[in-house]
Design an enzyme around this catalytic site. Sequence first.
Site, mmCIF file in Angstrom:
data_model
loop_
_atom_site.group_PDB
_atom_site.id
_atom_site.type_symbol
_atom_site.label_atom_id
_atom_site.label_comp_id
_atom_site.label_asym_id
_atom_site.label_seq_id
_atom_site.Cartn_x
_atom_site.Cartn_y
_atom_site.Cartn_z
ATOM 1 N N GLN A 323 0.901 -0.814 -0.156
ATOM 2 C CA GLN A 323 0.081 -0.076 -0.060
ATOM 3 C C GLN A 323 1.075 1.183 -0.208
ATOM 4 O OE1 GLN A 323 -3.107 -0.418 4.025
ATOM 5 N NE2 GLN A 323 -1.349 -1.815 4.133
ATOM 6 N N LYS A 353 -12.345 37.993 18.292
ATOM 7 C CA LYS A 353 -12.274 38.988 17.302
ATOM 8 C C LYS A 353 -13.709 40.578 17.707
ATOM 9 C CE LYS A 353 -9.717 39.155 12.653
ATOM 10 N NZ LYS A 353 -9.450 40.375 12.131
ATOM 11 N N ARG A 361 -8.430 49.153 14.816
ATOM 12 C CA ARG A 361 -7.383 48.678 13.216
ATOM 13 C C ARG A 361 -6.103 50.315 13.561
ATOM 14 N NH1 ARG A 361 -7.332 44.715 9.922
ATOM 15 N NH2 ARG A 361 -9.495 43.208 10.375
ATOM 16 N N HIS A 414 -13.956 44.923 10.044
ATOM 17 C CA HIS A 414 -14.252 43.837 11.018
ATOM 18 C C HIS A 414 -12.380 44.046 11.751
ATOM 19 C CE1 HIS A 414 -10.668 41.018 9.268
ATOM 20 N NE2 HIS A 414 -11.852 41.313 7.739
ATOM 21 N N GLY A 420 -7.086 37.408 10.258
ATOM 22 C CA GLY A 420 -7.578 36.146 10.004
ATOM 23 C C GLY A 420 -6.629 36.000 8.877
ATOM 24 N N HIS A 421 -5.730 36.198 8.597
ATOM 25 C CA HIS A 421 -4.303 35.693 7.773
ATOM 26 C C HIS A 421 -3.999 35.088 8.613
ATOM 27 C CE1 HIS A 421 -5.834 38.409 4.005
ATOM 28 N NE2 HIS A 421 -4.915 37.651 3.731
ATOM 29 N N ARG A 486 0.071 42.025 5.992
ATOM 30 C CA ARG A 486 -0.664 42.600 5.898
ATOM 31 C C ARG A 486 -0.137 43.999 7.171
ATOM 32 N NH1 ARG A 486 -5.380 41.546 3.949
ATOM 33 N NH2 ARG A 486 -6.796 42.521 5.438
ATOM 34 N N HIS A 492 -2.910 46.013 9.785
ATOM 35 C CA HIS A 492 -2.229 44.961 11.117
ATOM 36 C C HIS A 492 -1.434 45.475 12.249
ATOM 37 C CE1 HIS A 492 -5.671 41.996 11.814
ATOM 38 N NE2 HIS A 492 -6.135 41.089 9.938
#
Length: 538
Positions: A323, A353, A361, A414, A420-421, A486, A492
Amino acid sequence: MAAGAIGLEPLIATKSAVAHASDDDSGERAEQSFKIRLKAARKERNLPIPLHTTNGDEALYPNRIGNFCKGLPHNGIGLVDPGAYRSLLDALASDEPEDFEKIAMGGNVGLVNPQAGLAFDLEGTDSHQLAMGPPPAVGSAERAGEAVEDYWMALLRDVNFTRYGADPLALRACDELSRLSDFRGPKVAGRVTPKTLFRGFTPGDLAGPHVSQFLLKPVDFGAVTVPQKYNTYLSLSTGGTDYMMDAASWLAVQTGAGPFGRNRIDPTPRYIRNGRDLSAYVHIDVLFQAYFVAALWLMGNGAPLNPGNPYGSTFLTSKSRTQVGFGTFGNPHIAALLAEVATRALKAVWYEKWFVHRTVRPEEFGGHVHFTRTGQASHRLHPDILNSRAVDLVFQRNGTYMLPHAFPEGCPQHPSYGAGHATVAGACATIVKAFFDDSLVLSQITDIVQPSDDGLSLVPYAGSDAGQITVGGEMNKIAANVGIGRNHAAVHWRSDYADSLVLGEALAISILRDQRATYNESFSGFTFTKFDGTKITV
Protein backbone atom coordinates in the site's frame (compact mmCIF):
# COMPACT_ATOMS: atom_id res chain seq x y z
CA MET A 1 -30.00 1.25 -10.39
CA ALA A 2 -26.59 2.19 -11.76
CA ALA A 3 -25.39 -1.38 -11.30
CA GLY A 4 -28.41 -2.70 -13.14
CA ALA A 5 -27.80 -0.36 -16.03
CA ILE A 6 -24.41 -1.95 -16.68
CA GLY A 7 -25.55 -5.55 -16.15
CA LEU A 8 -24.46 -6.29 -12.55
CA GLU A 9 -27.72 -7.73 -11.22
CA PRO A 10 -26.34 -11.27 -10.74
CA LEU A 11 -23.41 -9.99 -8.68
CA ILE A 12 -25.61 -7.82 -6.46
CA ALA A 13 -27.98 -10.68 -5.86
CA THR A 14 -25.36 -13.09 -4.57
CA LYS A 15 -25.71 -14.42 -1.06
CA SER A 16 -22.42 -12.92 0.07
CA ALA A 17 -23.40 -9.45 -1.10
CA VAL A 18 -26.75 -9.61 0.64
CA ALA A 19 -25.12 -10.90 3.82
CA HIS A 20 -22.57 -8.09 3.75
CA ALA A 21 -25.32 -5.51 3.42
CA SER A 22 -27.09 -7.11 6.33
CA ASP A 23 -23.94 -6.89 8.45
CA ASP A 24 -23.67 -3.19 7.66
CA ASP A 25 -27.29 -2.71 8.62
CA SER A 26 -26.58 -4.24 12.02
CA GLY A 27 -25.09 -0.90 12.96
CA GLU A 28 -21.73 -2.13 14.21
CA ARG A 29 -19.83 0.35 12.06
CA ALA A 30 -22.25 3.13 12.97
CA GLU A 31 -21.81 2.36 16.66
CA GLN A 32 -18.03 2.41 16.34
CA SER A 33 -18.22 5.76 14.51
CA PHE A 34 -20.45 7.13 17.24
CA LYS A 35 -18.02 6.04 19.96
CA ILE A 36 -15.08 7.70 18.20
CA ARG A 37 -17.04 10.94 17.84
CA LEU A 38 -18.26 10.77 21.42
CA LYS A 39 -14.79 10.16 22.84
CA ALA A 40 -13.36 13.10 20.90
CA ALA A 41 -16.28 15.31 21.90
CA ARG A 42 -15.83 14.44 25.57
CA LYS A 43 -12.12 15.26 25.41
CA GLU A 44 -12.85 18.62 23.80
CA ARG A 45 -15.67 19.38 26.26
CA ASN A 46 -13.41 18.65 29.23
CA LEU A 47 -10.74 21.13 28.20
CA PRO A 48 -10.48 24.01 30.69
CA ILE A 49 -12.52 27.08 29.84
CA PRO A 50 -9.96 29.87 29.32
CA LEU A 51 -10.28 33.35 30.74
CA HIS A 52 -10.83 35.74 27.84
CA THR A 53 -8.97 38.82 29.09
CA THR A 54 -9.27 42.15 27.26
CA ASN A 55 -6.91 45.12 27.44
CA GLY A 56 -9.57 47.22 29.20
CA ASP A 57 -9.76 49.94 26.54
CA GLU A 58 -13.50 49.57 25.98
CA ALA A 59 -14.25 50.36 29.61
CA LEU A 60 -11.50 52.95 29.98
CA TYR A 61 -12.40 55.17 27.01
CA PRO A 62 -16.08 56.12 26.66
CA ASN A 63 -15.27 57.60 23.24
CA ARG A 64 -14.05 54.10 22.11
CA ILE A 65 -10.70 55.28 20.67
CA GLY A 66 -9.19 51.89 21.56
CA ASN A 67 -11.85 49.86 19.78
CA PHE A 68 -12.85 49.00 16.24
CA CYS A 69 -15.68 51.22 15.00
CA LYS A 70 -15.35 51.13 11.21
CA GLY A 71 -18.61 51.19 9.29
CA LEU A 72 -20.52 52.95 12.06
CA PRO A 73 -21.39 56.69 12.09
CA HIS A 74 -18.52 59.00 13.17
CA ASN A 75 -18.13 62.68 13.96
CA GLY A 76 -15.70 65.02 12.18
CA ILE A 77 -12.61 63.82 14.06
CA GLY A 78 -13.42 60.15 13.68
CA LEU A 79 -15.09 59.37 17.01
CA VAL A 80 -17.89 56.84 16.77
CA ASP A 81 -21.50 57.71 17.54
CA PRO A 82 -22.13 56.32 21.07
CA GLY A 83 -25.59 54.99 20.24
CA ALA A 84 -24.33 53.19 17.15
CA TYR A 85 -21.56 51.50 19.10
CA ARG A 86 -24.10 50.49 21.74
CA SER A 87 -26.24 48.87 19.04
CA LEU A 88 -23.22 46.78 18.04
CA LEU A 89 -22.59 45.73 21.65
CA ASP A 90 -26.27 44.85 22.09
CA ALA A 91 -26.20 42.53 19.09
CA LEU A 92 -22.98 40.86 20.25
CA ALA A 93 -24.44 40.37 23.73
CA SER A 94 -27.75 38.89 22.61
CA ASP A 95 -26.45 36.44 19.94
CA GLU A 96 -29.84 36.88 18.21
CA PRO A 97 -29.62 37.08 14.39
CA GLU A 98 -32.31 39.77 14.21
CA ASP A 99 -30.32 42.06 16.53
CA PHE A 100 -27.41 42.13 14.07
CA GLU A 101 -29.83 43.66 11.56
CA LYS A 102 -30.47 46.51 14.00
CA ILE A 103 -26.84 47.74 14.16
CA ALA A 104 -26.71 51.43 13.20
CA MET A 105 -24.48 51.75 10.13
CA GLY A 106 -22.71 54.84 8.81
CA GLY A 107 -22.40 53.86 5.16
CA ASN A 108 -23.17 51.14 2.65
CA VAL A 109 -20.40 48.63 3.47
CA GLY A 110 -21.43 45.82 5.80
CA LEU A 111 -19.59 44.48 8.82
CA VAL A 112 -17.75 41.29 7.96
CA ASN A 113 -19.53 38.25 9.35
CA PRO A 114 -19.60 38.80 13.15
CA GLN A 115 -21.89 35.77 13.55
CA ALA A 116 -19.05 33.50 12.38
CA GLY A 117 -17.75 33.86 15.92
CA LEU A 118 -20.84 32.03 17.17
CA ALA A 119 -20.59 29.05 14.80
CA PHE A 120 -19.88 25.58 16.20
CA ASP A 121 -17.54 23.00 14.65
CA LEU A 122 -17.75 19.22 14.81
CA GLU A 123 -13.97 18.76 14.86
CA GLY A 124 -11.22 20.38 16.88
CA THR A 125 -11.51 22.60 19.94
CA ASP A 126 -14.50 24.95 19.98
CA SER A 127 -13.67 28.58 19.28
CA HIS A 128 -14.86 29.70 22.71
CA GLN A 129 -12.42 27.30 24.40
CA LEU A 130 -9.39 28.87 22.73
CA ALA A 131 -8.05 32.17 24.05
CA MET A 132 -5.57 34.85 23.07
CA GLY A 133 -4.61 38.19 24.46
CA PRO A 134 -4.95 40.67 25.83
CA PRO A 135 -3.66 42.87 23.01
CA PRO A 136 -1.65 46.02 23.80
CA ALA A 137 -3.75 48.88 25.18
CA VAL A 138 -4.23 51.90 22.95
CA GLY A 139 -2.16 54.15 25.21
CA SER A 140 0.61 51.64 25.95
CA ALA A 141 4.25 51.78 24.92
CA GLU A 142 3.88 48.45 23.11
CA ARG A 143 1.02 49.76 20.96
CA ALA A 144 3.05 52.89 20.25
CA GLY A 145 5.99 50.71 19.19
CA GLU A 146 3.79 48.75 16.82
CA ALA A 147 2.39 51.98 15.41
CA VAL A 148 5.86 53.40 14.80
CA GLU A 149 6.73 50.18 12.97
CA ASP A 150 3.62 50.50 10.77
CA TYR A 151 4.53 54.10 9.91
CA TRP A 152 8.03 52.98 8.90
CA MET A 153 6.54 50.14 6.85
CA ALA A 154 4.43 52.69 4.99
CA LEU A 155 7.47 54.87 4.31
CA LEU A 156 9.51 51.88 3.09
CA ARG A 157 6.85 50.09 1.00
CA ASP A 158 8.77 50.59 -2.24
CA VAL A 159 12.23 49.73 -0.90
CA ASN A 160 13.29 46.18 -1.80
CA PHE A 161 14.03 43.90 1.14
CA THR A 162 17.50 43.22 -0.28
CA ARG A 163 18.26 46.97 -0.11
CA TYR A 164 17.49 47.53 3.57
CA GLY A 165 21.18 47.39 4.50
CA ALA A 166 22.09 50.25 2.17
CA ASP A 167 18.94 52.38 2.25
CA PRO A 168 19.26 55.47 4.50
CA LEU A 169 15.56 55.46 5.39
CA ALA A 170 15.66 51.77 6.36
CA LEU A 171 18.68 52.44 8.57
CA ARG A 172 16.79 55.29 10.28
CA ALA A 173 13.89 52.91 10.85
CA CYS A 174 16.23 50.43 12.52
CA ASP A 175 17.60 53.17 14.73
CA GLU A 176 14.22 54.49 15.90
CA LEU A 177 12.72 51.04 16.46
CA SER A 178 15.80 50.10 18.52
CA ARG A 179 15.30 53.11 20.80
CA LEU A 180 11.59 52.65 21.51
CA SER A 181 10.41 51.95 25.05
CA ASP A 182 8.70 48.67 24.14
CA PHE A 183 9.19 47.21 20.67
CA ARG A 184 8.71 43.44 20.36
CA GLY A 185 10.17 42.79 16.91
CA PRO A 186 13.28 40.59 16.51
CA LYS A 187 16.64 42.13 17.40
CA VAL A 188 20.33 41.24 17.41
CA ALA A 189 22.23 42.25 20.54
CA GLY A 190 19.28 44.39 21.58
CA ARG A 191 19.01 46.29 18.30
CA VAL A 192 16.86 46.13 15.20
CA THR A 193 19.09 45.57 12.16
CA PRO A 194 18.45 45.51 8.39
CA LYS A 195 18.44 41.70 8.67
CA THR A 196 15.72 41.69 11.37
CA LEU A 197 13.67 44.66 10.10
CA PHE A 198 9.99 43.74 9.65
CA ARG A 199 10.66 40.00 10.14
CA GLY A 200 8.88 37.42 12.26
CA PHE A 201 9.78 35.93 15.63
CA THR A 202 9.72 32.18 14.93
CA PRO A 203 12.58 29.72 14.27
CA GLY A 204 13.93 30.21 10.76
CA ASP A 205 12.51 33.69 10.23
CA LEU A 206 15.93 35.36 10.16
CA ALA A 207 17.67 32.75 8.00
CA GLY A 208 18.06 33.49 4.33
CA PRO A 209 16.10 35.89 2.12
CA HIS A 210 13.23 37.95 3.53
CA VAL A 211 10.67 36.17 1.34
CA SER A 212 10.10 32.43 1.80
CA GLN A 213 11.28 30.11 -0.94
CA PHE A 214 7.72 28.80 -1.12
CA LEU A 215 6.55 32.22 -2.39
CA LEU A 216 9.25 32.28 -5.07
CA LYS A 217 9.73 28.82 -6.56
CA PRO A 218 7.73 27.70 -9.60
CA VAL A 219 5.05 25.19 -8.65
CA ASP A 220 3.04 22.57 -10.53
CA PHE A 221 -0.73 22.88 -10.38
CA GLY A 222 -1.48 19.52 -11.91
CA ALA A 223 -0.28 19.69 -15.52
CA VAL A 224 0.37 23.45 -15.36
CA THR A 225 3.67 24.85 -14.12
CA VAL A 226 3.17 28.30 -12.61
CA PRO A 227 6.01 30.77 -11.98
CA GLN A 228 5.24 32.75 -8.86
CA LYS A 229 5.14 36.17 -10.47
CA TYR A 230 2.27 38.24 -9.14
CA ASN A 231 0.17 41.23 -10.14
CA THR A 232 1.65 43.86 -7.84
CA TYR A 233 0.81 47.53 -7.30
CA LEU A 234 2.69 50.37 -8.94
CA SER A 235 5.23 52.10 -6.74
CA LEU A 236 4.94 55.78 -5.88
CA SER A 237 7.70 56.56 -8.38
CA THR A 238 5.91 54.78 -11.25
CA GLY A 239 2.42 56.22 -10.85
CA GLY A 240 1.12 54.34 -7.82
CA THR A 241 -0.34 55.91 -4.72
CA ASP A 242 -1.03 55.48 -1.02
CA TYR A 243 -4.46 56.15 0.44
CA MET A 244 -6.29 57.88 3.30
CA MET A 245 -3.69 60.59 3.73
CA ASP A 246 -6.23 63.39 4.23
CA ALA A 247 -8.94 63.74 6.85
CA ALA A 248 -11.84 63.71 4.39
CA SER A 249 -10.97 60.44 2.66
CA TRP A 250 -10.00 58.87 5.99
CA LEU A 251 -13.37 59.78 7.52
CA ALA A 252 -15.27 58.46 4.49
CA VAL A 253 -13.55 55.11 4.89
CA GLN A 254 -14.24 55.01 8.64
CA THR A 255 -17.97 55.47 8.11
CA GLY A 256 -18.09 52.78 5.42
CA ALA A 257 -19.07 55.16 2.62
CA GLY A 258 -17.94 53.03 -0.32
CA PRO A 259 -17.06 52.37 -3.06
CA PHE A 260 -13.43 53.35 -2.62
CA GLY A 261 -11.71 52.90 -5.98
CA ARG A 262 -9.02 50.48 -7.10
CA ASN A 263 -5.28 50.00 -6.73
CA ARG A 264 -3.12 50.75 -9.77
CA ILE A 265 -1.79 47.42 -11.05
CA ASP A 266 1.71 47.07 -12.46
CA PRO A 267 1.18 45.71 -16.01
CA THR A 268 4.23 43.44 -15.60
CA PRO A 269 3.90 40.54 -13.11
CA ARG A 270 6.84 40.34 -10.71
CA TYR A 271 8.32 38.26 -7.93
CA ILE A 272 7.66 39.66 -4.45
CA ARG A 273 10.46 42.12 -3.60
CA ASN A 274 9.15 44.65 -1.09
CA GLY A 275 6.36 45.64 1.25
CA ARG A 276 4.08 46.94 -1.51
CA ASP A 277 4.39 43.64 -3.39
CA LEU A 278 3.52 41.73 -0.22
CA SER A 279 0.58 44.06 0.35
CA ALA A 280 -0.74 43.23 -3.11
CA TYR A 281 -0.38 39.50 -2.46
CA VAL A 282 -2.25 39.52 0.85
CA HIS A 283 -4.96 41.85 -0.46
CA ILE A 284 -6.79 39.27 -2.57
CA ASP A 285 -5.20 35.88 -1.77
CA VAL A 286 -7.28 32.84 -0.92
CA LEU A 287 -6.46 32.54 2.75
CA PHE A 288 -4.84 29.10 2.62
CA GLN A 289 -3.25 29.76 -0.79
CA ALA A 290 0.37 30.25 0.30
CA TYR A 291 0.47 27.01 2.30
CA PHE A 292 -1.33 25.01 -0.39
CA VAL A 293 1.33 26.20 -2.86
CA ALA A 294 4.07 25.27 -0.38
CA ALA A 295 2.61 21.79 0.03
CA LEU A 296 2.33 21.35 -3.74
CA TRP A 297 5.97 22.38 -4.15
CA LEU A 298 7.10 19.95 -1.45
CA MET A 299 5.06 17.14 -2.99
CA GLY A 300 6.41 17.83 -6.46
CA ASN A 301 10.05 18.07 -5.42
CA GLY A 302 10.37 14.87 -3.44
CA ALA A 303 10.52 16.41 0.01
CA PRO A 304 10.61 13.66 2.66
CA LEU A 305 7.49 13.14 4.72
CA ASN A 306 7.24 13.31 8.49
CA PRO A 307 8.93 10.21 9.95
CA GLY A 308 5.67 9.42 11.72
CA ASN A 309 3.85 8.79 8.42
CA PRO A 310 2.83 5.09 8.54
CA TYR A 311 3.51 4.61 4.82
CA GLY A 312 7.07 5.84 4.73
CA SER A 313 9.35 8.78 4.16
CA THR A 314 8.26 9.73 0.62
CA PHE A 315 5.25 9.31 -1.62
CA LEU A 316 7.35 7.11 -3.92
CA THR A 317 8.37 4.58 -1.28
CA SER A 318 6.35 2.86 1.42
CA LYS A 319 6.86 0.91 4.59
CA SER A 320 3.96 -1.23 3.47
CA ARG A 321 4.63 -4.05 0.99
CA THR A 322 1.19 -3.60 -0.57
CA GLN A 323 0.00 0.00 0.00
CA VAL A 324 0.80 3.69 -0.31
CA GLY A 325 -0.98 6.63 1.28
CA PHE A 326 -3.66 8.58 -0.57
CA GLY A 327 -6.94 9.50 1.14
CA THR A 328 -5.11 9.02 4.44
CA PHE A 329 -1.49 10.17 4.82
CA GLY A 330 -1.14 10.98 1.11
CA ASN A 331 -1.27 14.00 -1.19
CA PRO A 332 -5.08 14.44 -1.18
CA HIS A 333 -5.17 14.19 2.61
CA ILE A 334 -2.66 17.02 3.02
CA ALA A 335 -4.16 19.25 0.34
CA ALA A 336 -7.75 18.98 1.58
CA LEU A 337 -6.77 19.38 5.23
CA LEU A 338 -5.28 22.82 4.57
CA ALA A 339 -8.66 24.16 3.49
CA GLU A 340 -10.34 22.30 6.33
CA VAL A 341 -8.25 23.89 9.08
CA ALA A 342 -8.49 27.31 7.42
CA THR A 343 -12.26 27.57 7.82
CA ARG A 344 -12.07 26.42 11.43
CA ALA A 345 -9.28 28.89 12.15
CA LEU A 346 -11.46 31.71 10.85
CA LYS A 347 -14.31 30.77 13.20
CA ALA A 348 -11.90 30.71 16.14
CA VAL A 349 -10.40 34.12 15.42
CA TRP A 350 -13.76 35.70 14.53
CA TYR A 351 -14.92 34.94 18.06
CA GLU A 352 -11.85 36.73 19.42
CA LYS A 353 -12.35 39.66 17.05
CA TRP A 354 -15.99 40.45 17.66
CA PHE A 355 -16.97 38.94 20.99
CA VAL A 356 -13.84 39.50 23.11
CA HIS A 357 -11.46 42.26 21.97
CA ARG A 358 -12.92 44.58 19.27
CA THR A 359 -9.44 46.10 18.87
CA VAL A 360 -8.73 49.33 17.00
CA ARG A 361 -7.14 49.03 13.54
CA PRO A 362 -3.93 50.88 12.60
CA GLU A 363 -5.78 53.14 10.16
CA GLU A 364 -8.15 54.29 12.92
CA PHE A 365 -5.19 54.77 15.26
CA GLY A 366 -3.45 56.86 12.59
CA GLY A 367 -6.43 59.21 12.61
CA HIS A 368 -6.12 59.54 16.37
CA VAL A 369 -2.43 60.41 15.93
CA HIS A 370 -3.27 63.04 13.30
CA PHE A 371 -6.00 64.77 15.27
CA THR A 372 -3.89 64.74 18.44
CA ARG A 373 -0.81 66.15 16.69
CA THR A 374 -2.91 68.89 15.05
CA GLY A 375 -4.58 69.82 18.35
CA GLN A 376 -8.10 68.85 17.28
CA ALA A 377 -8.17 66.09 19.90
CA SER A 378 -6.24 65.21 23.04
CA HIS A 379 -6.14 61.42 22.99
CA ARG A 380 -3.89 59.88 25.62
CA LEU A 381 -1.43 58.18 23.28
CA HIS A 382 2.08 57.15 24.31
CA PRO A 383 4.86 59.71 23.66
CA ASP A 384 6.77 57.18 21.51
CA ILE A 385 4.22 57.54 18.72
CA LEU A 386 3.46 61.23 19.20
CA ASN A 387 7.19 62.06 19.04
CA SER A 388 8.06 59.54 16.34
CA ARG A 389 10.47 60.50 13.57
CA ALA A 390 8.49 58.27 11.19
CA VAL A 391 5.31 60.24 11.91
CA ASP A 392 7.17 63.49 11.22
CA LEU A 393 8.48 62.13 7.91
CA VAL A 394 4.96 61.13 6.88
CA PHE A 395 3.83 64.71 7.57
CA GLN A 396 6.70 66.10 5.51
CA ARG A 397 5.74 63.82 2.62
CA ASN A 398 1.95 64.14 2.76
CA GLY A 399 1.02 67.19 4.83
CA THR A 400 -0.90 65.11 7.43
CA TYR A 401 -0.01 62.67 10.19
CA MET A 402 -2.40 60.01 8.84
CA LEU A 403 -0.92 56.52 8.43
CA PRO A 404 -0.59 56.01 4.63
CA HIS A 405 -2.60 52.98 3.59
CA ALA A 406 -1.87 50.52 0.77
CA PHE A 407 -5.53 49.81 -0.04
CA PRO A 408 -8.14 52.41 -1.10
CA GLU A 409 -10.79 50.83 1.13
CA GLY A 410 -8.45 50.53 4.10
CA CYS A 411 -8.81 47.59 6.42
CA PRO A 412 -11.66 45.09 6.22
CA GLN A 413 -14.76 45.84 8.28
CA HIS A 414 -13.89 43.62 11.20
CA PRO A 415 -11.70 44.26 14.28
CA SER A 416 -7.92 44.00 14.25
CA TYR A 417 -7.16 41.39 16.93
CA GLY A 418 -6.70 38.57 16.11
CA ALA A 419 -5.77 38.56 12.46
CA GLY A 420 -7.60 36.22 10.10
CA HIS A 421 -4.64 35.85 7.73
CA ALA A 422 -2.23 35.14 10.59
CA THR A 423 -4.54 32.65 12.31
CA VAL A 424 -4.97 30.73 9.07
CA ALA A 425 -1.20 30.99 8.58
CA GLY A 426 -0.60 29.45 11.99
CA ALA A 427 -3.04 26.62 11.34
CA CYS A 428 -1.94 25.80 7.80
CA ALA A 429 1.80 26.10 8.42
CA THR A 430 1.35 23.68 11.33
CA ILE A 431 -0.35 21.14 9.05
CA VAL A 432 2.46 21.32 6.48
CA LYS A 433 5.10 20.92 9.21
CA ALA A 434 3.17 17.94 10.56
CA PHE A 435 3.03 16.12 7.22
CA PHE A 436 6.58 16.80 5.99
CA ASP A 437 9.99 16.43 7.63
CA ASP A 438 10.33 19.98 8.93
CA SER A 439 14.02 19.50 9.79
CA LEU A 440 15.08 18.99 6.16
CA VAL A 441 17.67 21.55 5.02
CA LEU A 442 16.08 22.94 1.89
CA SER A 443 19.34 23.31 -0.04
CA GLN A 444 19.53 19.50 -0.15
CA ILE A 445 16.73 19.44 -2.71
CA THR A 446 16.78 22.90 -4.34
CA ASP A 447 18.83 26.04 -4.91
CA ILE A 448 18.16 28.98 -2.61
CA VAL A 449 17.07 32.07 -4.54
CA GLN A 450 15.81 35.61 -4.12
CA PRO A 451 14.18 38.11 -6.51
CA SER A 452 16.23 40.38 -8.71
CA ASP A 453 15.91 44.11 -8.07
CA ASP A 454 13.31 44.50 -10.83
CA GLY A 455 11.36 41.42 -9.72
CA LEU A 456 11.54 39.87 -13.19
CA SER A 457 13.84 36.97 -12.35
CA LEU A 458 15.22 34.88 -9.52
CA VAL A 459 18.91 35.08 -8.66
CA PRO A 460 21.04 32.85 -6.40
CA TYR A 461 21.16 33.73 -2.72
CA ALA A 462 24.77 33.99 -1.60
CA GLY A 463 24.29 34.47 2.15
CA SER A 464 26.35 32.37 4.57
CA ASP A 465 23.16 31.23 6.35
CA ALA A 466 21.76 29.33 3.35
CA GLY A 467 22.53 26.05 5.11
CA GLN A 468 20.25 27.05 8.00
CA ILE A 469 17.13 27.22 5.82
CA THR A 470 14.82 24.31 6.63
CA VAL A 471 11.35 23.24 5.56
CA GLY A 472 10.01 24.17 8.99
CA GLY A 473 11.80 27.49 9.01
CA GLU A 474 10.46 28.41 5.58
CA MET A 475 6.93 27.47 6.64
CA ASN A 476 7.36 29.76 9.64
CA LYS A 477 8.69 32.45 7.31
CA ILE A 478 5.86 32.17 4.79
CA ALA A 479 3.43 32.56 7.71
CA ALA A 480 5.31 35.71 8.72
CA ASN A 481 5.40 37.00 5.14
CA VAL A 482 1.61 36.75 4.97
CA GLY A 483 0.88 37.91 8.52
CA ILE A 484 3.34 40.81 8.49
CA GLY A 485 2.45 41.52 4.87
CA ARG A 486 -0.86 42.75 6.22
CA ASN A 487 1.11 45.16 8.44
CA HIS A 488 2.96 46.50 5.40
CA ALA A 489 -0.49 47.40 4.06
CA ALA A 490 -1.33 49.17 7.38
CA VAL A 491 -4.26 46.91 8.24
CA HIS A 492 -2.74 45.06 11.22
CA TRP A 493 -0.35 45.28 14.17
CA ARG A 494 2.67 43.10 14.99
CA SER A 495 0.84 41.60 17.99
CA ASP A 496 -2.06 40.66 15.70
CA TYR A 497 0.34 38.49 13.71
CA ALA A 498 2.33 37.09 16.65
CA ASP A 499 -0.60 36.08 18.86
CA SER A 500 -2.85 34.89 16.03
CA LEU A 501 -0.14 32.57 14.72
CA VAL A 502 -0.21 30.70 18.03
CA LEU A 503 -4.03 30.60 18.04
CA GLY A 504 -4.00 28.96 14.60
CA GLU A 505 -1.36 26.49 15.73
CA ALA A 506 -3.45 25.44 18.73
CA LEU A 507 -6.51 24.97 16.51
CA ALA A 508 -4.57 22.83 14.01
CA ILE A 509 -3.11 20.67 16.77
CA SER A 510 -6.60 20.04 18.14
CA ILE A 511 -7.80 18.86 14.72
CA LEU A 512 -4.77 16.60 14.26
CA ARG A 513 -5.48 15.19 17.71
CA ASP A 514 -9.15 14.52 16.94
CA GLN A 515 -8.35 12.94 13.57
CA ARG A 516 -5.72 10.61 14.99
CA ALA A 517 -8.43 8.40 16.48
CA THR A 518 -10.09 7.92 13.08
CA TYR A 519 -7.25 6.16 11.24
CA ASN A 520 -7.08 2.41 10.68
CA GLU A 521 -3.30 2.48 10.10
CA SER A 522 -0.83 1.90 12.91
CA PHE A 523 0.12 5.49 13.63
CA SER A 524 2.41 6.76 16.40
CA GLY A 525 1.82 10.46 15.69
CA PHE A 526 3.46 13.37 13.89
CA THR A 527 6.44 15.06 15.58
CA PHE A 528 7.26 18.63 14.53
CA THR A 529 8.54 21.96 15.87
CA LYS A 530 6.07 24.56 17.16
CA PHE A 531 6.39 28.29 16.65
CA ASP A 532 8.01 28.68 20.08
CA GLY A 533 10.79 26.26 19.11
CA THR A 534 9.60 23.32 21.21
CA LYS A 535 8.75 19.93 19.71
CA ILE A 536 5.38 18.21 19.97
CA THR A 537 4.05 14.81 18.94
CA VAL A 538 0.39 14.69 17.92
